[in-house]
Design an enzyme around this catalytic site. Structure first.
Site, short mmCIF file in Angstrom:
data_model
loop_
_atom_site.label_atom_id
_atom_site.label_comp_id
_atom_site.label_asym_id
_atom_site.label_seq_id
_atom_site.Cartn_x
_atom_site.Cartn_y
_atom_site.Cartn_z
N ARG A 88 0.87 -1.19 0.03
CA ARG A 88 -0.11 -0.07 -0.01
C ARG A 88 0.84 1.05 0.01
O ARG A 88 1.95 1.22 0.88
CB ARG A 88 -0.91 0.03 1.34
CG ARG A 88 -2.12 -0.77 1.39
CD ARG A 88 -3.14 -0.95 2.40
NE ARG A 88 -4.05 0.30 2.10
CZ ARG A 88 -4.75 0.88 3.14
NH1 ARG A 88 -4.69 0.47 4.58
NH2 ARG A 88 -5.53 1.90 2.95
N ASP A 236 -1.20 8.92 8.09
CA ASP A 236 -0.58 7.80 7.51
C ASP A 236 0.83 8.39 7.05
O ASP A 236 1.84 7.28 6.80
CB ASP A 236 -1.17 7.44 6.36
CG ASP A 236 -2.51 6.53 6.97
OD1 ASP A 236 -3.46 6.87 7.26
OD2 ASP A 236 -2.22 5.24 6.92
N ASN A 246 -4.03 11.41 5.93
CA ASN A 246 -4.69 10.59 6.92
C ASN A 246 -6.02 10.17 6.14
O ASN A 246 -6.22 10.68 4.78
CB ASN A 246 -5.28 11.23 8.32
CG ASN A 246 -5.46 10.18 9.26
OD1 ASN A 246 -5.05 9.14 9.54
ND2 ASN A 246 -6.86 10.21 9.87
O1 MRU Z 1 -7.20 2.84 5.06
P1 MRU Z 1 -6.60 2.43 6.62
O2 MRU Z 1 -7.76 2.08 7.54
O3 MRU Z 1 -5.26 1.84 6.72
O4 MRU Z 1 -6.61 3.97 7.27
C1 MRU Z 1 -6.11 4.14 8.44
C2 MRU Z 1 -5.98 5.61 8.83
O5 MRU Z 1 -6.04 6.51 8.15
C3 MRU Z 1 -5.46 5.82 10.31
O6 MRU Z 1 -5.99 6.86 10.70
C4 MRU Z 1 -3.90 6.15 10.10
O7 MRU Z 1 -3.46 4.91 9.51
C5 MRU Z 1 -3.27 6.17 11.50
S1 MRU Z 1 -3.21 4.62 12.44
C6 MRU Z 1 -2.66 4.75 13.93
#
Ligand code: MRU
Length: 354
Positions: A88, A236, A246
């Site tokens: 990802r 992220d 994020n």
């Molecule tokens: O697509 P995801 O569920 O992986 O996205 C996750 C997020 O956006 C979270 O807020 C981020 O990874 C922070 S986790 C501590």
């Protein structure tokens, strides 16, 4: 919750609590190969930036085990590591973890594959433990910002499930709650995959923290009515100037918070900071299948033939962020300075990378 990412060295299997099934079913997904882990990451069996870091490290161990059967072991291992890092694109923790594992390998080039597996098993476990400790520090720093009687709005899931344990944004909530503060959480449902409604509500409820869910489009009304005192989300990837990627919808929440005079905080470990990306424009935003938007629980909700946009993340500009709660303290603007200083202090604190 610290047992949702478990590696069994005897069997060489990585067990992941399957987050696609929560809250209805608690089942583990067994990864026996690199491809299994890449599939689990892409399909969101596991998600959340720091969790991807820990899982990425264990994936390297599985790759090394697989490479033992290969003809050109080093080249095959190298290719598998590249594929893991790219499973990802937005969360930097994944490529960060693979780079750290590569660093360990580089420093021991003469090591046998069996030796490397043992060293990497230890390193992965260290990354997992370090993340939990970092989150506990984030919690302690962040709890001081949350006052008794406040309601925190959060978006997506930045809790134990999104990390190796304890959580970032929710780590702050857990720490404040643990100090006896009367706090409440409003979890935005977070379309399309509902990480807020399914995962944030699941883990907070399990821990006894008062939580209510809302549709993502309720944020403005909640703020207008004075129902939110802080907004805290995870991250992220944090660029060198503090621009933060994020979950899609975070930018909107930050704009609304600014319009209503509500502090908007990002909570993330320093492993989420990417100093090589100067600002948000350089962050790759993952685009996911249209079907995640056009269908809910397998049922189509929009007319066939109508396309959908499915950007998984957005970027909140640094000027909307009141503070970044890290494992090294709460950083304040200008982030170009405070992030660099925090990372260089961190580099001095840690033993040099083997
Ligand atoms: O697509 P995801 O569920 O992986 O996205 C996750 C997020 O956006 C979270 O807020 C981020 O990874 C922070 S986790 C501590």
């Amino acid at each position: 919750m610290e047992d949702h990412i478990r590696y069994d060295p005897e069997q060489g299997v990585l067990f992941l609590l399957d987050q696609r099934l929560l809250p209805a079913r608690e089942e583990f997904y067994a990864c026996r190969s690199t491809d299994d882990v890449i599939y689990a990451i892409r399909e969101m069996v596991v998600r959340g930036a720091p969790a991807l870091g820990a899982v990425g490290a264990f994936a390297c161990v599985l790759a090394a085990r697989e490479a033992r059967n290969g003809k050109n072991r080093e080249a095959e291992l190298d290719a598998m590591l590249g594929a893991i890092a790219k499973a990802r694109p937005t969360a930097v923790n994944l490529s960060w973890a693979v780079s750290r594992m590569r660093g360990v390998w580089r420093d021991r080039r003469d090591i046998t594959l069996d030796g490397l597996i043992r060293v990497w098993e230890a390193e992965s476990e260290l990354i997992r433990r370090e993340d939990i400790e970092a989150n506990r520090r984030i919690g302690a720093f962040g709890a001081a910002l949350v006052n008794d009687g406040e309601t925190v709005l959060t978006h997506c899931n930045a809790g134990a499930l999104a990390t190796a344990g304890f959580g970032t944004a929710l780590g702050v909530v857990y720490a404040a709650f643990g100090q006896g503060k009367d706090i409440r959480v409003i979890a935005g449902e977070t379309r399309p995959l509902l990480q807020g409604a399914r995962l944030t509500a699941y883990e907070l409820h399990r821990e006894g923290v008062p939580v209510a869910i809302v549709c993502d489009n309720a944020y403005a009304l909640l703020m207008q009515r004075g129902m939110v005192q802080k907004v805290i989300t995870g991250a992220d990837r944090i660029a060198a100037n503090g621009d933060t990627a994020n979950k899609i919808g975070t930018y909107g929440a930050a704009l609304l918070a600014r319009a209503h005079g509500i502090p908007f905080y990002v909570a993330a470990p320093l492993s989420t900071v990417d100093l090589e990306t100067s600002d948000g424009a350089g962050i790759c935003i993952e685009e996911r299948p249209e079907s995640e938007v056009t269908c809910i629980a397998g049922t189509r909700i929009s007319p066939a033939g109508v396309p959908a946009y499915n950007f998984a993340f957005d970027v909140t500009p640094a000027e909307l962020i009141h503070g970044i709660i890290t494992d090294a303290g709460v950083l304040r603007p200008p982030y170009a300075d405070s992030l660099k200083r925090a990372l260089s202090r961190e580099g001095q604190r840690k033993p040099p990378c083997r």
